[in-house]
Design an enzyme around this catalytic site. Structure first.
Site, PDB file in Angstrom:
ATOM      1  N   HIS A  38       0.847  -1.211   0.000  1.00 51.62           N
ATOM      2  CA  HIS A  38       0.000   0.000   0.000  1.00 51.62           C
ATOM      3  C   HIS A  38       0.878   1.255   0.000  1.00 51.62           C
ATOM      4  CE1 HIS A  38      -2.898  -2.880   2.058  1.00 51.62           C
ATOM      5  NE2 HIS A  38      -3.602  -2.449   1.028  1.00 51.62           N
ATOM      6  N   GLN A  62     -17.745  -6.887  -1.914  1.00 53.18           N
ATOM      7  CA  GLN A  62     -16.829  -7.657  -2.755  1.00 53.18           C
ATOM      8  C   GLN A  62     -16.442  -8.993  -2.124  1.00 53.18           C
ATOM      9  OE1 GLN A  62     -13.862  -4.306  -2.550  1.00 53.18           O
ATOM     10  NE2 GLN A  62     -12.389  -5.969  -2.603  1.00 53.18           N
ATOM     11  N   SER A 187      -2.530  -8.615   2.392  1.00 58.81           N
ATOM     12  CA  SER A 187      -3.016  -8.636   3.786  1.00 58.81           C
ATOM     13  C   SER A 187      -3.336 -10.064   4.209  1.00 58.81           C
ATOM     14  CB  SER A 187      -4.278  -7.787   3.920  1.00 58.81           C
ATOM     15  OG  SER A 187      -3.998  -6.477   3.503  1.00 58.81           O
TER      16      SER A 187
HETATM   17  O1  PAF Z   1      -7.709  -3.878  -3.870  1.00 56.93           O
HETATM   18  C1  PAF Z   1      -8.382  -3.578  -2.864  1.00 56.93           C
HETATM   19  O2  PAF Z   1      -7.870  -3.435  -1.744  1.00 56.93           O
HETATM   20  C2  PAF Z   1      -9.896  -3.414  -3.008  1.00 56.93           C
HETATM   21  O3  PAF Z   1     -10.404  -4.296  -3.934  1.00 56.93           O
HETATM   22  C3  PAF Z   1     -10.302  -1.971  -3.316  1.00 56.93           C
HETATM   23  C4  PAF Z   1      -9.761  -1.518  -4.655  1.00 56.93           C
HETATM   24  C5  PAF Z   1      -9.815  -1.033  -2.220  1.00 56.93           C
HETATM   25  C6  PAF Z   1     -11.830  -1.858  -3.377  1.00 56.93           C
HETATM   26  O4  PAF Z   1     -12.414  -2.180  -2.171  1.00 56.93           O
END
Ligand code: PAF
Length: 284
Positions: A38, A62, A187
């Protein structure tokens, strides 16, 4: 701790002010529990823009019904201090209600890129990602949004989405950040035992070696069969898929004459790992 806001109106007030001051704003969407991959996205954003916003939101839409939404690692305080250490200007940390108020019902989907690869086993995942990203782009109105190439199918879907919906945000893809042994940072790596972790490190080695052989001109079908058997043997699990795809359309390819991507997903004892490697066509 980095300054944070929890509402769309507070987010917009900050970003609008920066735009009035002629700043360019980068958004790095995340689900928190931040790690070095990140931070690489943050640093990429800072290279292009004079202000950086990181969103932290574990997006329930998701995750499939049997997936790890509840158990997904979270640590907001740690995330905010990490962002402060990297001079992030603002974190957007919305509540579930802020993102999805009671009568929320819209779904964004990109069917041309979601009939394949990860979508085969996670059928609603990418519409969840596309919906939340479309919302984040409208909420923040960033000049640039930064995503990792590790989630390669996601990256292509987001590129397609901003084009189709005329969202004036440039999408910046950042190469996968890896541990010292090459395992793609994720993660979910925290779920792996020491033994599983060692096996997981084989994935990138096999992909990298296969990509090299493909670029040297070896026959794709043969190389894929060989890579599949290596994954079975060295990682100890059968991949969900291993595919050579066109780098942009993600259509499977059998002959290498355009830039391609070798992609895999593999579940090691309930932990689902994905990785991919760029494959350039042979030069001669
Ligand atoms: O890649 C991610 O961490 C997630 O899919 C995102 C792009 C933050 C959307 O929730």
């Amino acid at each position: 701790m980095t300054t944070f806001v929890r509402t769309v109106s507070d987010l917009r007030a900050r970003v609008d002010k920066w735009h009035r001051q002629s700043h360019k704003v980068a958004l790095v969407p995340t689900m928190g529990y931040l790690h070095n991959a990140h931070i690489a996205l943050v640093e990429a954003g800072k290279q292009i823009c004079s202000r950086t916003v990181v969103s932290i939101f574990v997006n329930p839409r998701q995750f499939g019904p049997k997936e790890d939404f509840e158990k997904y690692p979270r640590d907001e305080q740690r995330d905010l201090s990490m962002l402060a250490n990297h001079q992030v200007d603002l974190a957007f940390v919305p509540s579930l209600e802020e993102m999805y108020p009671l009568k929320f019902s819209t779904v964004v989907s990109v069917p041309s890129l979601t009939q394949t690869l990860c979508a085969n086993t996670r059928p609603s995942h990418f519409s969840g990602v596309a919906t939340v990203c479309a919302k984040l782009f409208n909420q923040c109105r960033p000049d640039v949004a930064v995503f990792g190439e590790k989630d390669y199918q996601q990256l292509q879907i987001i590129r397609h989405l901003v084009k189709d919906l005329d969202i004036p945000t440039e999408i910046c893809g950042v190469p996968t950040v890896r541990e010292t042994d090459g395992l793609a940072i994720s993660s979910r790596n925290v779920y792996l035992s020491k033994q599983e972790r060692a096996r997981a490190a084989q994935i990138n080695l096999i992909l990298a070696a296969t990509a090299t052989r493909l670029t040297e001109g070896h026959e794709p079908a043969k190389e894929l069969t060989n890579a599949l058997s290596q994954l079975n043997k060295k990682v100890g699990y059968t991949p969900e898929y291993l595919e050579l795809c066109d780098a942009e359309t993600l259509a499977p390819i059998t002959e290498l004459n355009t830039p391609a991507r070798l992609l895999t997903a593999i579940i090691i004892n309930r932990t689902r790992l994905i990785d991919n490697w760029p494959v350039m066509p042979p030069t001669t």
